[in-house]
Design an enzyme around this catalytic site. Structure first.
Site, PDB file in Angstrom:
ATOM      1  N   TYR A  34       0.850  -1.193   0.000  1.00 14.38           N
ATOM      2  CA  TYR A  34       0.000   0.000   0.000  1.00 14.38           C
ATOM      3  C   TYR A  34       0.883   1.238   0.000  1.00 14.38           C
ATOM      4  CZ  TYR A  34      -3.405   3.455   1.670  1.00 14.38           C
ATOM      5  OH  TYR A  34      -4.196   4.552   1.806  1.00 14.38           O
TER       6      TYR A  34
ATOM      7  N   ASP B 227       9.387   2.887  -0.357  1.00 11.08           N
ATOM      8  CA  ASP B 227       8.364   3.513   0.465  1.00 11.08           C
ATOM      9  C   ASP B 227       8.661   3.133   1.910  1.00 11.08           C
ATOM     10  OD1 ASP B 227       6.152   4.250   1.908  1.00 11.08           O
ATOM     11  OD2 ASP B 227       4.685   3.492   0.467  1.00 11.08           O
TER      12      ASP B 227
ATOM     13  N   LYS C 178       5.124   9.070   9.170  1.00 12.02           N
ATOM     14  CA  LYS C 178       4.940   8.540  10.518  1.00 12.02           C
ATOM     15  C   LYS C 178       6.002   9.041  11.492  1.00 12.02           C
ATOM     16  CE  LYS C 178       2.284   4.632   8.775  1.00 12.02           C
ATOM     17  NZ  LYS C 178       0.951   5.091   9.146  1.00 12.02           N
TER      18      LYS C 178
END
Length: 421
Positions: A144, A239, A267
């Site tokens: 994702y 990623d 994050k």
């Protein structure tokens, strides 16, 4: 466990937000319950509006590697707030944070601060296409990369090409240049490059997948991606929105020893505030406006409050990396051991892990999907009823933080070991 107040709030939320939530997984649909509403948090604990206490292993889906309300981070945010919440202009903190990121991720010779992982990935892919003058990208089933149109492709599709959008509202044309490969499969990637190699701008990958549950790369897989992209003149994008500053101070690329052309972070880099980054080789990033023709902008990009939280967090991680990461490894290994004693099938990389309810070795999306989600729901409800807060979805990660005390780790392990499948 009394959740009356949470249930009433959820009923109200349903009138205002789709599904009563601002992000789908928060609705707890896959575990057959309505969500609890959090009132406050401290250290390794969160407390809901009904005053239930939980040991938190969601950690806001990864950012809270230091735990909740770390005093140095909170104080940095408060001090910055007193000076102003947003300027829409340059400030010195942007340079300091960029310097700290580059110091730990040398592959990011130049970078941009943005507001979310989705934005970072979308911008990185656009820069890759602008730099290579090619249109096609390769992504992996089960990985994702945010909800931008071109990357929201149906995971698990048996097709390697002609990808189907995984959401209504996305015209088929948006994903016609997105090629699907199988995670950990060298052969599937080779087939795509054999057919489309001269048109592939980049390969984007979670270097350690964490959005189909935690699925580490097989030995040599990341190096293979590095080699084949170099062979065909394509870019390799890691990623690291989840793995950045978590698997190591230098993320997955340091942990696994493979250097990409571009990296996306999120994050942890924002210390709990909305902040992300993308960057890479200088020659690539110089294609971004105002130096080049690849356009990307944002009113709140480099927000001073978010930057201050990120800086404070990275400073603590840098100054204590020799103790923090070994400590996280030790704590996480204890929980993994408890899961195995309970007969669970566990994948772990550093301080992230997932328990799968399948007899198969989980190495890709297909094997991850073999997990019995009803059994996971039972496991989730068991943990929650015993004061353990973990992901309300089979296909997410469990996160361990510095704030998790030895006492709470021991309590967690005992509860897990007593679980009966």
């Amino acid at each position: 466990m009394n959740t009356t107040k949470s249930e009433k709030l959820y009923e109200q939320a349903l009138d205002f937000m789709p599904g009563g939530v601002n992000s789908p997984v928060r609705a707890w649909k896959s575990v057959g319950k309505s969500p609890v509403f959090i009132d406050h948090a401290e250290g390794d604990k969160i407390y809901d509006v009904d005053r239930n206490e939980y040991i938190d292993y969601v950690c806001s889906w990864g950012p809270n590697i230091l735990g909740h309300t770390h005093p140095e981070v909170i104080n940095a945010v408060i001090d910055t707030c007193k000076k102003g919440l947003t300027f829409g202009a340059c400030h010195s903190g942007e340079i300091e944070l960029a310097r700290a990121i580059k110091r730990n991720f040398p592959s990011m010779e130049m970078l941009r601060l943005v507001n979310s992982g989705t934005e970072a990935v979308m911008s990185a892919v656009r820069a890759a296409r602008g730099y290579t003058k090619r249109d096609f990208i390769v992504k992996f089933e089960g990985c994702y990369h945010g909800h931008s149109d071109g990357l929201l492709v149906r995971a698990g599709s048996g097709l390697l090409t002609n990808s189907i959008p995984d959401s209504s509202g996305i015209p088929k044309g948006y994903t016609e240049t997105t090629l699907l490969a199988k995670y950990n499969s060298v052969e599937s990637v080779e087939k795509l490059f054999d057919k489309y190699g001269k048109d592939i701008a980049c390969v984007i990958v979670e270097p350690c997948a964490a959005n189909m549950g935690v699925v580490p790369p097989k030995s040599g897989f990341l190096q293979f991606l590095r080699d084949i992209t170099e062979k065909y003149g394509a870019l390799l994008i890691f990623d690291e929105v989840i793995t950045g500053f978590r698997l190591s101070i230098g993320g997955a690329q340091k942990y696994y020893g493979v250097c990409p052309d571009m990296t996306t972070l999120g994050k942890i880099v924002g210390g709990g505030m909305p902040l992300a980054a993308y960057g890479g080789k200088r020659e690539i990033m110089e294609c971004v406006s105002p130096l080049g023709s690849v356009y990307q902008a944002g009113t709140l990009s480099g927000n001073p409050v978010a930057v201050s939280a990120g800086l404070a967090t990275l400073k603590i991680l840098e100054e204590n990396q020799d103790t923090i990461y070994p400590e996280l490894e030790k704590k996480s290994a204890r929980i993994e051991s408890a899961m195995r004693k309970a007969g669970l099938n566990v994948n772990r990389a550093g301080s992230i892990m997932t328990a799968f309810f399948t007899d198969k070795s989980v190495t890709d999306y297909e094997t991850a999907k073999s997990s019995d989600t009803k059994k996971y729901a039972d496991y989730f409800n068991y943990l929650q009823s015993n004061g353990i807060y973990t992901a309300p979805s089979q296909f997410e990660a469990m996160f361990v933080s510095v704030a998790h005390t030895d006492e709470d780790i021991e309590k967690t392990c005992n509860i897990i070991e007593e679980y009966k499948k």
